[in-house]
Design an enzyme around this catalytic site. Structure first.
Site, PDB file in Angstrom:
ATOM      1  N   CYS A   1      70.190   8.140  11.068  1.00 10.65           N
ATOM      2  CA  CYS A   1      69.481   9.387  11.353  1.00 10.65           C
ATOM      3  C   CYS A   1      69.449   9.570  12.873  1.00 10.65           C
ATOM      4  CB  CYS A   1      68.067   9.253  10.783  1.00 10.65           C
ATOM      5  SG  CYS A   1      66.987  10.610  11.226  1.00 10.65           S
TER       6      CYS A   1
ATOM      7  N   GLU B   1      65.535   9.002  19.688  1.00  9.00           N
ATOM      8  CA  GLU B   1      65.649   7.902  18.739  1.00  9.00           C
ATOM      9  C   GLU B   1      66.776   8.083  17.739  1.00  9.00           C
ATOM     10  OE1 GLU B   1      62.458   7.880  15.945  1.00  9.00           O
ATOM     11  OE2 GLU B   1      62.493  10.048  15.764  1.00  9.00           O
TER      12      GLU B   1
ATOM     13  N   GLU C   1      66.024  20.356  16.678  1.00  9.85           N
ATOM     14  CA  GLU C   1      66.602  21.284  15.705  1.00  9.85           C
ATOM     15  C   GLU C   1      68.093  21.423  16.027  1.00  9.85           C
ATOM     16  OE1 GLU C   1      66.044  23.085  12.838  1.00  9.85           O
ATOM     17  OE2 GLU C   1      68.091  23.668  13.295  1.00  9.85           O
TER      18      GLU C   1
ATOM     19  N   HIS D   1      59.766  23.815   2.793  1.00  8.56           N
ATOM     20  CA  HIS D   1      58.344  23.420   2.901  1.00  8.56           C
ATOM     21  C   HIS D   1      57.305  24.401   2.371  1.00  8.56           C
ATOM     22  CE1 HIS D   1      60.041  20.184   5.113  1.00  8.56           C
ATOM     23  NE2 HIS D   1      60.157  20.806   6.248  1.00  8.56           N
TER      24      HIS D   1
ATOM     25  N   CYS E   1      61.793   9.214  11.358  1.00  8.39           N
ATOM     26  CA  CYS E   1      62.643  10.072  12.183  1.00  8.39           C
ATOM     27  C   CYS E   1      61.907  11.302  12.660  1.00  8.39           C
ATOM     28  CB  CYS E   1      63.843  10.541  11.366  1.00  8.39           C
ATOM     29  SG  CYS E   1      65.167   9.388  11.350  1.00  8.39           S
TER      30      CYS E   1
ATOM     31  N   CYS F   1      56.832  23.331  14.356  1.00 10.78           N
ATOM     32  CA  CYS F   1      56.321  23.255  12.980  1.00 10.78           C
ATOM     33  C   CYS F   1      55.007  22.465  13.030  1.00 10.78           C
ATOM     34  CB  CYS F   1      57.343  22.574  12.070  1.00 10.78           C
ATOM     35  SG  CYS F   1      58.918  23.451  12.030  1.00 10.78           S
TER      36      CYS F   1
ATOM     37  N   CYS G   1      61.334  19.526  20.583  1.00 11.55           N
ATOM     38  CA  CYS G   1      61.795  20.655  19.775  1.00 11.55           C
ATOM     39  C   CYS G   1      60.932  21.859  20.116  1.00 11.55           C
ATOM     40  CB  CYS G   1      61.686  20.332  18.290  1.00 11.55           C
ATOM     41  SG  CYS G   1      62.349  21.649  17.233  1.00 11.55           S
TER      42      CYS G   1
ATOM     43  N   CYS H   1      54.790  18.567  12.196  1.00 11.20           N
ATOM     44  CA  CYS H   1      55.829  17.699  12.767  1.00 11.20           C
ATOM     45  C   CYS H   1      55.421  17.185  14.139  1.00 11.20           C
ATOM     46  CB  CYS H   1      57.146  18.466  12.864  1.00 11.20           C
ATOM     47  SG  CYS H   1      58.444  17.562  13.733  1.00 11.20           S
TER      48      CYS H   1
ATOM     49  N   SER I   1      64.897  22.755   5.641  1.00  8.27           N
ATOM     50  CA  SER I   1      63.482  22.370   5.617  1.00  8.27           C
ATOM     51  C   SER I   1      62.669  23.584   5.206  1.00  8.27           C
ATOM     52  CB  SER I   1      63.071  21.899   7.019  1.00  8.27           C
ATOM     53  OG  SER I   1      63.773  20.725   7.337  1.00  8.27           O
TER      54      SER I   1
HETATM   55  N1  SAH Z   1      64.684  20.190  12.970  1.00  9.04           N
HETATM   56  C1  SAH Z   1      65.341  19.838  11.783  1.00  9.04           C
HETATM   57  C2  SAH Z   1      65.692  18.370  11.670  1.00  9.04           C
HETATM   58  C3  SAH Z   1      64.693  17.380  12.179  1.00  9.04           C
HETATM   59  S1  SAH Z   1      63.226  17.194  11.248  1.00  9.04           S
HETATM   60  C4  SAH Z   1      64.522  20.287  10.575  1.00  9.04           C
HETATM   61  O1  SAH Z   1      63.398  20.693  10.757  1.00  9.04           O
HETATM   62  O2  SAH Z   1      65.073  20.269   9.491  1.00  9.04           O
HETATM   63  C5  SAH Z   1      63.794  16.259   9.837  1.00  9.04           C
HETATM   64  C6  SAH Z   1      62.944  16.441   8.605  1.00  9.04           C
HETATM   65  O3  SAH Z   1      61.684  15.736   8.756  1.00  9.04           O
HETATM   66  C7  SAH Z   1      62.614  17.893   8.310  1.00  9.04           C
HETATM   67  O4  SAH Z   1      62.735  18.190   6.944  1.00  9.04           O
HETATM   68  C8  SAH Z   1      61.185  17.960   8.736  1.00  9.04           C
HETATM   69  O5  SAH Z   1      60.538  19.041   8.152  1.00  9.04           O
HETATM   70  C9  SAH Z   1      60.650  16.604   8.314  1.00  9.04           C
HETATM   71  N2  SAH Z   1      59.381  16.251   8.915  1.00  9.04           N
HETATM   72  C10 SAH Z   1      58.926  16.564  10.150  1.00  9.04           C
HETATM   73  N3  SAH Z   1      57.699  16.090  10.335  1.00  9.04           N
HETATM   74  C11 SAH Z   1      57.352  15.434   9.207  1.00  9.04           C
HETATM   75  C12 SAH Z   1      56.183  14.682   8.795  1.00  9.04           C
HETATM   76  N4  SAH Z   1      55.153  14.517   9.594  1.00  9.04           N
HETATM   77  N5  SAH Z   1      56.185  14.146   7.563  1.00  9.04           N
HETATM   78  C13 SAH Z   1      57.265  14.262   6.761  1.00  9.04           C
HETATM   79  N6  SAH Z   1      58.384  14.944   7.087  1.00  9.04           N
HETATM   80  C14 SAH Z   1      58.417  15.523   8.303  1.00  9.04           C
HETATM   81 FE1  SF4 Z   2      61.545  20.995  15.180  1.00 11.63          FE
HETATM   82 FE2  SF4 Z   2      62.356  20.197  12.737  1.00 11.63          FE
HETATM   83 FE3  SF4 Z   2      60.040  19.300  13.792  1.00 11.63          FE
HETATM   84 FE4  SF4 Z   2      60.239  21.841  13.032  1.00 11.63          FE
HETATM   85  S1  SF4 Z   2      60.390  20.015  11.683  1.00 11.63           S
HETATM   86  S2  SF4 Z   2      59.346  21.128  14.943  1.00 11.63           S
HETATM   87  S3  SF4 Z   2      62.350  22.317  13.566  1.00 11.63           S
HETATM   88  S4  SF4 Z   2      62.083  18.903  14.565  1.00 11.63           S
END
Ligand code: SAH
Ligand code: SF4
Length: 377
Positions: free
Chosen positions: A106, A93, A171, A226, A344, A117, A113, A120, A224
């Protein structure tokens, strides 16, 4: 016959190398880049300032093939989403987020991935494959040329997109070569001419590749984070076990030191009673120390089957206040977009496009959250 090269994914230097390889003149790369990225041309025949012989030579060795659009969605507030079906059947996407003075795209770097995490949705789906550089820049190409054709420009400008964030699926720093080629094209004047500050790579903390990025390109970086302790981050962002917080912050310090006036964005997803207490905020301020950074608090986007809840507005505001008092610019990511699908990187179960029923389901996911502050400049 040798497989033809998709020129969409080649940066300037790569295109020059390709041209020399087929016995053509390297300087033609500039004309080609303009045809491909400025004009959105996919047929060599239409490139009228190139000789017929050269066009035939190109057609023999190369193609210009954007990714296949599977579906598009538009929300009332102008937020739009493109779902692409890439080779192998995965759906990926790109989300376009217009705001009064900027328009952010975005984009995705991988199908799925591998980093898993726990909050996510992309992570929950597992890893399918890296996207090629043409699939990555192809998302920009498609959106840019579609909006240009529709005359959707930024107010008072001829620009279509002002910012790109790599915050879709995947990622980016686990797919560095392809991501770096695509980034080169984004910031090249012969490509999309975006300001380096307005192109952001978001990473969960692949430390060696933060250094690799810093050697290759001068773009903005978002981390990221967190969680402020290794104990908690090991659970939320499992790659932390390999590259713990101290190593990550040191890598950020090196990234900042390499360029004048660099500021790193720290992303922090707000999970109710998990990482959102005043103590966590104080620990976060301490962990960041003197790192040139700003903090972006992201209200958690829940999804079916997720074990977390979104923090309350009060908890998020208190968290912000503590960080501001500690001297950190701290913003809260607004949510926007409503009736189209998914924030995203959080689409469900679509790594493999298994059934058409599933595709129909995806089109209907009520999405209440598309982050507006994915532009981080
Ligand atoms: N893999 C990379 C980029 C993609 S994720 C990364 O982890 O940074 C983009 C952002 O969305 C990251 O900060 C991620 O932690 C956040 N994200 C993922 N799942 C989420 C969710 N369910 N709610 C809010 N943010 C989320
Ligand atoms: Fe992958 Fe980023 Fe999602 Fe973590 S937050 S699983 S690194 S896409």
């Amino acid at each position: 016959m040798q497989e033809r090269v998709n020129l969409l994914g080649l940066s300037g230097p790569q295109l020059r190398e390709f041209l020399v390889g087929i016995g053509a003149q390297a300087y033609r790369a500039d004309q080609l880049l303009k045809w491909i990225h400025h004009e959105g041309m996919t047929s060599f025949d239409d490139m009228h300032n190139l000789s017929k012989i050269f066009r035939q030579q190109l057609a023999e060795h190369a193609v210009i093939e954007p990714p296949v659009i599977h579906e598009t969605h538009k929300s009332k507030d102008g937020t739009r989403k493109w779902l692409f079906k890439v080779a192998g059947g995965s759906l990926i996407e790109a989300v376009y987020i217009p705001e009064p003075t900027r328009a952010t795209l975005c984009i995705s770097s991988q199908a799925g991935c591998s980093l898993n995490c726990t909050f996510c949705h992309t992570g929950k789906q597992g890893f399918h494959r890296d996207l090629t550089s043409h699939e990555i820049i192809g998302q920009v190409w498609t959106v840019y040329h579609q909006l240009k054709a529709e005359k959707v420009f930024l107010p008072g400008a001829t620009r279509v997109i002002s910012n790109v964030v790599m915050m879709g699926m995947g990622e980016p720093l686990m797919n560095t070569d392809n991501v770096f080629s695509a980034l080169h094209i984004m910031i090249d004047d012969l490509g999309y001419g975006l300001s380096k500050k307005r192109v952001t790579v978001s990473t969960s903390g692949v430390v060696p590749n933060i250094d690799k990025l810093s050697d290759a390109l001068d773009v903005s970086l978002a981390i990221s984070l967190h969680a402020p302790t290794d104990e908690l981050r090991n659970i939320l962002v499992p790659i932390n076990k390999k590259y713990p917080i101290k190593m990550l912050i040191e890598a950020c310090q090196r990234y900042v030191a390499k360029q004048k006036n660099r500021v790193i964005t720290i992303e922090y997803v707000m999970l109710k009673n998990i990482n959102d207490t005043p103590l966590h905020a104080k620990q976060l301020a301490k962990v960041l120390g003197n790192l040139a950074s700003k903090i972006n608090l992201i209200p958690f986007n829940p999804f079916k089957g997720s074990e977390y809840e979104r923090s309350t507005d009060e908890a998020i505001m208190l968290f912000q206040t503590i960080l501001m008092k500690a001297g950190y610019i701290t913003t809260i990511r607004k949510t926007r977009g409503d009736e189209i699908a998914a924030a995203c990187g959080q689409l469900a179960g679509q790594i493999k496009d298994r059934t058409s029923r599933q595709a129909r389901f995806l089109a209907k996911i009520p999405v209440s959250e598309i982050a507006s502050s994915r532009d981080l400049s």
